[in-house]
Motif scaffolding. Structure first.
Motif, PDB file in Angstrom:
ATOM      1  N   MET A   1       0.836  -1.184   0.000  1.00 18.37           N
ATOM      2  CA  MET A   1       0.000   0.000   0.000  1.00 18.37           C
ATOM      3  C   MET A   1       0.880   1.247   0.000  1.00 18.37           C
ATOM      4  SD  MET A   1      -3.231   0.805   2.400  1.00 18.37           S
ATOM      5  CE  MET A   1      -3.082   2.270   3.363  1.00 18.37           C
ATOM      6  N   ALA A   2       0.464   2.245  -0.738  1.00 16.78           N
ATOM      7  CA  ALA A   2       1.228   3.480  -0.867  1.00 16.78           C
ATOM      8  C   ALA A   2       1.261   4.240   0.456  1.00 16.78           C
ATOM      9  CB  ALA A   2       0.614   4.353  -1.950  1.00 16.78           C
ATOM     10  N   ASN A   3       2.313   4.991   0.643  1.00 15.17           N
ATOM     11  CA  ASN A   3       2.478   5.843   1.814  1.00 15.17           C
ATOM     12  C   ASN A   3       1.516   7.032   1.686  1.00 15.17           C
ATOM     13  OD1 ASN A   3       3.534   7.019   4.124  1.00 15.17           O
ATOM     14  ND2 ASN A   3       5.301   7.872   3.060  1.00 15.17           N
ATOM     15  N   LYS A   4       0.606   7.177   2.652  1.00 16.13           N
ATOM     16  CA  LYS A   4      -0.409   8.233   2.601  1.00 16.13           C
ATOM     17  C   LYS A   4      -0.117   9.300   3.660  1.00 16.13           C
ATOM     18  CE  LYS A   4      -3.505   5.874  -0.046  1.00 16.13           C
ATOM     19  NZ  LYS A   4      -4.150   6.304  -1.236  1.00 16.13           N
ATOM     20  N   ASN A   5      -0.527  10.517   3.369  1.00 14.56           N
ATOM     21  CA  ASN A   5      -0.396  11.573   4.367  1.00 14.56           C
ATOM     22  C   ASN A   5      -1.620  11.543   5.293  1.00 14.56           C
ATOM     23  OD1 ASN A   5      -2.484  12.875   3.002  1.00 14.56           O
ATOM     24  ND2 ASN A   5      -1.223  14.564   2.261  1.00 14.56           N
ATOM     25  N   LEU A   6      -1.726  12.511   6.181  1.00 20.33           N
ATOM     26  CA  LEU A   6      -2.794  12.499   7.185  1.00 20.33           C
ATOM     27  C   LEU A   6      -4.198  12.611   6.598  1.00 20.33           C
ATOM     28  CD1 LEU A   6      -1.189  14.691   9.991  1.00 20.33           C
ATOM     29  CD2 LEU A   6      -1.541  12.213   9.997  1.00 20.33           C
ATOM     30  N   ILE A   7      -4.329  13.183   5.410  1.00 25.91           N
ATOM     31  CA  ILE A   7      -5.659  13.301   4.808  1.00 25.91           C
ATOM     32  C   ILE A   7      -5.907  12.231   3.741  1.00 25.91           C
ATOM     33  CG2 ILE A   7      -5.971  15.736   5.394  1.00 25.91           C
ATOM     34  CD1 ILE A   7      -5.274  16.419   2.463  1.00 25.91           C
ATOM     35  N   GLY A   8      -5.034  11.229   3.689  1.00 28.17           N
ATOM     36  CA  GLY A   8      -5.257  10.074   2.827  1.00 28.17           C
ATOM     37  C   GLY A   8      -4.780  10.212   1.398  1.00 28.17           C
ATOM     38  N   ILE A   9      -3.934  11.180   1.116  1.00 27.62           N
ATOM     39  CA  ILE A   9      -3.396  11.360  -0.227  1.00 27.62           C
ATOM     40  C   ILE A   9      -1.992  10.766  -0.272  1.00 27.62           C
ATOM     41  CG2 ILE A   9      -2.656  13.103  -1.933  1.00 27.62           C
ATOM     42  CD1 ILE A   9      -4.957  14.849  -0.860  1.00 27.62           C
ATOM     43  N   ASP A  10      -1.683  10.101  -1.369  1.00 33.30           N
ATOM     44  CA  ASP A  10      -0.354   9.533  -1.559  1.00 33.30           C
ATOM     45  C   ASP A  10       0.700  10.600  -1.258  1.00 33.30           C
ATOM     46  OD1 ASP A  10       1.482   7.377  -2.904  1.00 33.30           O
ATOM     47  OD2 ASP A  10       1.960   9.282  -3.898  1.00 33.30           O
ATOM     48  N   ALA A  11       1.682  10.243  -0.440  1.00 36.11           N
ATOM     49  CA  ALA A  11       2.676  11.214   0.030  1.00 36.11           C
ATOM     50  C   ALA A  11       3.459  11.841  -1.123  1.00 36.11           C
ATOM     51  CB  ALA A  11       3.615  10.555   1.033  1.00 36.11           C
ATOM     52  N   ALA A  12       3.822  11.053  -2.113  1.00 41.38           N
ATOM     53  CA  ALA A  12       4.576  11.596  -3.245  1.00 41.38           C
ATOM     54  C   ALA A  12       3.708  12.559  -4.058  1.00 41.38           C
ATOM     55  CB  ALA A  12       5.097  10.467  -4.133  1.00 41.38           C
ATOM     56  N   GLN A  13       2.452  12.229  -4.233  1.00 43.65           N
ATOM     57  CA  GLN A  13       1.551  13.125  -4.953  1.00 43.65           C
ATOM     58  C   GLN A  13       1.288  14.392  -4.140  1.00 43.65           C
ATOM     59  OE1 GLN A  13      -1.530  10.103  -5.675  1.00 43.65           O
ATOM     60  NE2 GLN A  13      -1.306  10.532  -7.875  1.00 43.65           N
ATOM     61  N   ALA A  14       1.186  14.253  -2.827  1.00 46.02           N
ATOM     62  CA  ALA A  14       0.995  15.424  -1.966  1.00 46.02           C
ATOM     63  C   ALA A  14       2.200  16.358  -2.073  1.00 46.02           C
ATOM     64  CB  ALA A  14       0.763  15.002  -0.519  1.00 46.02           C
ATOM     65  N   GLN A  15       3.386  15.802  -2.148  1.00 44.99           N
ATOM     66  CA  GLN A  15       4.597  16.613  -2.308  1.00 44.99           C
ATOM     67  C   GLN A  15       4.564  17.361  -3.635  1.00 44.99           C
ATOM     68  OE1 GLN A  15       7.602  17.049  -0.163  1.00 44.99           O
ATOM     69  NE2 GLN A  15       7.481  18.765  -1.580  1.00 44.99           N
ATOM     70  N   GLN A  16       4.180  16.655  -4.694  1.00 41.04           N
ATOM     71  CA  GLN A  16       4.092  17.274  -6.018  1.00 41.04           C
ATOM     72  C   GLN A  16       3.056  18.402  -6.023  1.00 41.04           C
ATOM     73  OE1 GLN A  16       2.813  14.545  -9.123  1.00 41.04           O
ATOM     74  NE2 GLN A  16       3.894  15.721 -10.691  1.00 41.04           N
ATOM     75  N   LEU A  17       1.923  18.151  -5.391  1.00 39.42           N
ATOM     76  CA  LEU A  17       0.877  19.174  -5.285  1.00 39.42           C
ATOM     77  C   LEU A  17       1.365  20.377  -4.483  1.00 39.42           C
ATOM     78  CD1 LEU A  17      -2.112  16.778  -4.691  1.00 39.42           C
ATOM     79  CD2 LEU A  17      -2.056  18.525  -6.493  1.00 39.42           C
ATOM     80  N   ALA A  18       2.026  20.123  -3.365  1.00 42.14           N
ATOM     81  CA  ALA A  18       2.530  21.212  -2.526  1.00 42.14           C
ATOM     82  C   ALA A  18       3.562  22.048  -3.278  1.00 42.14           C
ATOM     83  CB  ALA A  18       3.120  20.657  -1.231  1.00 42.14           C
ATOM     84  N   ASP A  19       4.429  21.384  -4.036  1.00 41.53           N
ATOM     85  CA  ASP A  19       5.430  22.116  -4.819  1.00 41.53           C
ATOM     86  C   ASP A  19       4.759  23.035  -5.840  1.00 41.53           C
ATOM     87  OD1 ASP A  19       7.416  20.790  -3.399  1.00 41.53           O
ATOM     88  OD2 ASP A  19       7.883  19.387  -5.028  1.00 41.53           O
ATOM     89  N   LYS A  20       3.768  22.505  -6.541  1.00 38.91           N
ATOM     90  CA  LYS A  20       3.065  23.307  -7.562  1.00 38.91           C
ATOM     91  C   LYS A  20       2.231  24.405  -6.890  1.00 38.91           C
ATOM     92  CE  LYS A  20       3.099  22.587 -11.456  1.00 38.91           C
ATOM     93  NZ  LYS A  20       3.921  23.113 -12.556  1.00 38.91           N
ATOM     94  N   LEU A  21       1.633  24.097  -5.734  1.00 37.33           N
ATOM     95  CA  LEU A  21       0.889  25.128  -4.997  1.00 37.33           C
ATOM     96  C   LEU A  21       1.826  26.239  -4.523  1.00 37.33           C
ATOM     97  CD1 LEU A  21      -1.592  22.873  -3.014  1.00 37.33           C
ATOM     98  CD2 LEU A  21      -2.257  24.740  -4.562  1.00 37.33           C
ATOM     99  N   ASN A  22       3.038  25.894  -4.137  1.00 38.03           N
ATOM    100  CA  ASN A  22       3.999  26.919  -3.740  1.00 38.03           C
ATOM    101  C   ASN A  22       4.373  27.819  -4.917  1.00 38.03           C
ATOM    102  OD1 ASN A  22       4.786  27.320  -1.022  1.00 38.03           O
ATOM    103  ND2 ASN A  22       5.676  25.257  -0.979  1.00 38.03           N
ATOM    104  N   THR A  23       4.463  27.229  -6.100  1.00 46.02           N
ATOM    105  CA  THR A  23       4.710  28.038  -7.297  1.00 46.02           C
ATOM    106  C   THR A  23       3.535  28.970  -7.541  1.00 46.02           C
ATOM    107  OG1 THR A  23       6.094  26.305  -8.256  1.00 46.02           O
ATOM    108  CG2 THR A  23       5.200  27.947  -9.776  1.00 46.02           C
ATOM    109  N   LEU A  24       2.320  28.454  -7.370  1.00 45.23           N
ATOM    110  CA  LEU A  24       1.125  29.287  -7.512  1.00 45.23           C
ATOM    111  C   LEU A  24       1.125  30.393  -6.461  1.00 45.23           C
ATOM    112  CD1 LEU A  24      -1.594  29.757  -8.993  1.00 45.23           C
ATOM    113  CD2 LEU A  24      -2.628  28.186  -7.313  1.00 45.23           C
TER     114      LEU A  24
END
Length: 158
Positions: free
Chosen positions: A1-24
């Motif tokens: 099973m994939a590593n999930k963050n506290l809200i249930g999103i894949d940790a690697a995808q959450a990192q990618q989202l956070a990086d893009k949100l920081n650019t935004l």
């Protein structure tokens, strides 16, 4: 099973989202400061109309800046918080000494173009990650800004 963050999103995808949100986030900070400057420095026969419109834009941008930073934190990451970092990561550049209405409105449209592109990228990433929170935020931003692009574009066609 994939590593999930506290809200249930894949940790690697959450990192990618956070990086893009920081650019935004970085781009929103530059959009905010530019529209604030337009508000302060606008002059000419459209002063009253544009002065109020630019205030609406920067008031809205400051709310979105806070929402984006909080979304990054919700994903388990840290938002950028220095102007040095914003300048390094933003595509939108500082605009200074603009007092002409048409030039300022064109700069607003240029900013929206950058923001919409990033928001659409985030819409795809958040959909792939089953991240409804980020997806809904981006969907709302896109809907609002597309209408503003139409309106400000119409203004320039006077």
């Amino acid at each position: 099973m994939a590593n999930k963050n506290l809200i249930g999103i894949d940790a690697a995808q959450a990192q990618q989202l956070a990086d893009k949100l920081n650019t935004l986030l970085a781009n929103y900070q530059l959009f905010y400061i530019n529209t604030r400057g337009f508000h302060w420095n606008i002059s000419g026969n459209k002063f009253f109309e544009l002065h109020a419109k630019f205030e609406e834009l920067y008031d809205d941008a400051i709310i979105k800046i806070d929402e984006i930073a909080e979304r990054i934190l919700t994903l388990g990451h840290k938002p950028f918080h220095t102007f040095t970092t914003y300048l390094a990561h933003a595509t939108i550049k500082e605009v200074s000494d603009v007092s002409d209405g048409d030039t300022a409105v064109q700069e607003v449209l240029n900013g929206f173009s950058v923001l919409l592109g990033l928001e659409r990228e985030l819409l795809v990433l958040s959909s792939d990650a089953n991240d409804e929170g980020t997806n809904a935020l981006m969907s709302d931003y896109i809907r609002e800004q597309e209408k503003l692009v139409w309106m400000y574009s119409a203004y320039l066609k006077e």
